[in-house]
Design an enzyme around this catalytic site. Structure first.
Site, PDB file in Angstrom:
ATOM      1  N   GLU A 101      17.350 -38.061 -12.658  1.00  0.00           N
ATOM      2  CA  GLU A 101      15.966 -37.902 -13.101  1.00  0.00           C
ATOM      3  C   GLU A 101      15.811 -38.484 -14.516  1.00  0.00           C
ATOM      4  OE1 GLU A 101      14.454 -33.920 -12.455  1.00  0.00           O
ATOM      5  OE2 GLU A 101      15.798 -33.655 -10.750  1.00  0.00           O
TER       6      GLU A 101
ATOM      7  N   ASP B  85       6.017 -30.333  -8.469  1.00  0.00           N
ATOM      8  CA  ASP B  85       6.000 -30.446  -9.937  1.00  0.00           C
ATOM      9  C   ASP B  85       5.096 -31.560 -10.454  1.00  0.00           C
ATOM     10  OD1 ASP B  85       7.745 -28.336 -10.189  1.00  0.00           O
ATOM     11  OD2 ASP B  85       9.516 -29.596 -10.276  1.00  0.00           O
TER      12      ASP B  85
END
Length: 607
Positions: free
Chosen positions: A381, A450
């Site tokens: 990420e 998210d």
């Protein structure tokens, strides 16, 4: 996405002030001499933590060590680390591990243990000599035997054969381990295990013991399935139903592998991602070793119903996953590395992708748990974009890393990746070559959650996991449909895409408007982190009052939450099937109810 995938993990012992040394050793002058000294590092009344330190005070290398001592009646060791500790009555022995037995002149090594009682060690011996610096023998432990081969498999038995170990003073016998527990000690290099259950999976390893009763490293593992029986079939078709199991969840969340059984979830999933391994210095590494392979489980906590012993080769969550796979043979387990917190190491890893891949395989194939894992998952990420830190390794880095992993792991292991779901123009999907990397990977876990949350403290309120766009959505491309469409356009096959579901909600405080789009003053209170709460809590504390873009939302007093429910999951699973996706995954098991409501909704929706 922005969810951290990581919470601070507590430790199994309390960090208390250092206690005084027990004077069992003093410096020595002999050329081949060593000392062993003891320290009580913690004392919490009902128990204590002790530490032994072995130091080579001579001028020649010490190749192995064994520390022996006596405890008074009522004092005993309950668990130990960095040494193999055994006892006979009140006499205790600690032998070096395969990796910490060699001590160069002047070097030292420590091992520790937890104990009960109030006594102190006495009659210390080091390699059969005194602990105060006199000359000590240096007997090396035996080598690892060859990986066993299986033959003559029946409903109830299997014959195992292995190549001999070597030792400088001779091998006395071999311990045969089944699923990590010793089942026999034999002098030959073969053994027939009887009394097995038909149609059941077993894993066998072998460990040599020399004439000084030192054990060497464990061999590689061989997997055996007895004939007959009725294997529980996997869920229908090839649809993937994958859940993340967090390493730190065994602490404050008190969520263990057995919960997958008691909730009914184990029979409804196909894969588990164990999260997370760390990425340090360009290499894969185990993060919390205590939770992973040392934590002891009692019989009532264990999947098998059998208590861990202090001297078994593998404990912790890895051993519980092994037991789960024995009970549910269709489940495959992948070791996931990275996540929000640990993704900073991937840039260095990508600079030498081949070395990184080799380090990962060494962790996954560690002989202590090689039978537990069926593959590896990379959660970077984000490649060539920003997450907790910003990566500048270039658009080809992720593809190169994926290619190296496939080359190292080969076709028999699963190699997957959790990836961004940013479908905006010029966003994170556009930053890396996800299309090119897909040829090397079995599937992508597309993190379609998210998108929105109280990291934007003023709002506007919006569902954190919208399936589709809707009028007034705060950011174009921040929804599942746009992300999946963009990945398909880049050449990723539909069957290699899994839709992500969050087993939690995101919420704001100071909200007066019930419909999405309201202003806020900050994050809503959460059990573990402000702005985040488990579904199992929200379903009762703030029940859904509406839906938008395929996701539920709730306005309770001045707080506003969005989360998925069994009903919205059903809709998302129908959409996933219509898109030809490979299935779905979720973050993470402990957010579900005790009877697995959300896992059941995924299972029902994909059948």
């Amino acid at each position: 996405m922005r969810f951290r995938h990581r919470a601070a993990a507590g430790f199994a012992t309390l960090l208390l002030p250092l206690a005084g040394l027990v004077g069992l050793a003093s410096p020595a002058q002999a050329a081949t001499s060593a000392t062993a000294s003891y320290t009580k590092t913690q004392d919490w009344g009902s128990g204590f933590e002790g530490k032994w330190t072995v130091k080579n005070t001579g001028t020649t290398t010490l190749s192995s060590w064994t520390v022996e001592w006596d405890f008074p009646s009522g004092t005993s060791v309950t668990s130990a680390w960095d040494a193999d500790v055994t006892s006979s009555g009140t006499h205790w022995s600690a032998k070096n591990k395969s990796w910490n037995g060699t001590l160069a002149p002047g070097a030292s090594v420590s091992f520790g243990f937890n104990g009960t009682g109030s006594g102190s060690p006495a009659s210390c011996k080091l390699n059969g000599g005194g602990c105060d610096g006199g000359s000590v023998p240096g007997d090396a432990p035996p080598s690892a035997p060859g990986t066993p081969t299986a033959s003559g498999i029946t409903d109830t038995s299997v014959k195992l054969t292995w190549s001999a170990a070597t030792d400088d003073k001779g091998v006395k016998n071999y311990d045969v381990l089944r699923d990590g527990t010793k089942v026999a000690t034999v002098t030959a290099t073969s053994y027939t295990n009887t009394g097995l259950t038909a149609g059941t999976d077993y894993s066998y390893t072998v460990q040599a013991r020399d004439t000084a009763d030192q054990t060497g490293p464990v061999s590689g593992a061989v997997k055996v399935r007895t004939t007959g029986g009725s294997q529980e079939p996997p869920p229908a078709g090839d649809t993937i139903k994958l859940g993340y199991f967090t390493e730190w969840g065994v602490y404050g969340r008190n969520y263990h592998v057995k919960n997958l059984v008691t909730s009914g979830s184990a029979s409804k999933i196909t894969h588990i991602n164990y999260a997370f391994g760390n990425v340090k210095n360009g290499q894969c590494t185990v993060d919390d070793t205590y939770a992973a392979y040392d934590k002891a489980y009692t019989a009532d906590q264990s999947v098998s119903g059998t208590a861990d012993t202090w001297d078994q080769p593998l404990r912790g969550t890895f051993n519980q996953l092994r037991q789960l796979k024995t009970k549910y043979p269709h489940i495959k387990v992948l070791y996931s590395f990275g996540g929000w917190t640990y993704s900073g190491g991937f840039g260095q890893a990508a600079a030498n992708a081949t070395a990184f891949a080799k380090s990962c395989k060494a962790v996954v194939e560690d002989p202590r748990w090689a039978d537990v894992f069926d593959g590896i998952d990379i959660d970077w990420e984000y490649p060539n974009a920003c997450g907790l830190t910003c990566d500048t390794s270039g658009p080809a880095a992720f593809r190169n890393l994926s290619q190296a992993l496939r080359a190292e792991f080969g076709p028999d292991y699963l190699v997957t990746a959790a990836i961004t779901a940013d479908g905006s123009s010029g966003g994170k999907i556009d930053a890396a070559d996800y299309g090119g990397a897909a040829q090397y990977l079995d599937w992508y876990n597309v993190m379609t959650y998210d998108y929105f949350g109280a990291f934007d403290k003023d709002g506007p309120t919006a569902p954190h996991s919208p399936l589709t766009s809707y009028p007034g959505i705060p950011q174009a491309g921040f929804n599942s449909a746009d992300a999946i469409t963009k990945l398909k356009a880049k050449g990723v096959p539909s069957a290699k895409l899994l839709l992500g579901i969050g087993f939690y909600g995101r919420g704001w405080a100071g909200v007066t408007q019930s419909a999405p789009g309201g202003t806020a003053t900050g994050a809503a209170p959460g059990t573990y982190e402000a702005g985040i709460e488990d579904y199992k809590v929200l379903k009762n504390s703030c029940p859904a009052t509406g839906t938008i873009a395929g996701t539920a939302y709730a306005h309770c007093g001045s707080t506003w939450w969005s989360y998925d429910t069994p009903a919205t999951i059903a809709g998302k699973m129908t959409w996933a099937k219509n898109q030809g996706l490979g299935g779905a995954f979720f973050w993470e098991f402990s957010g579900d109810t005790g009877n697995g409501e959300l896992v059941t909704a995924i299972d029902d929706g994909l059948d």
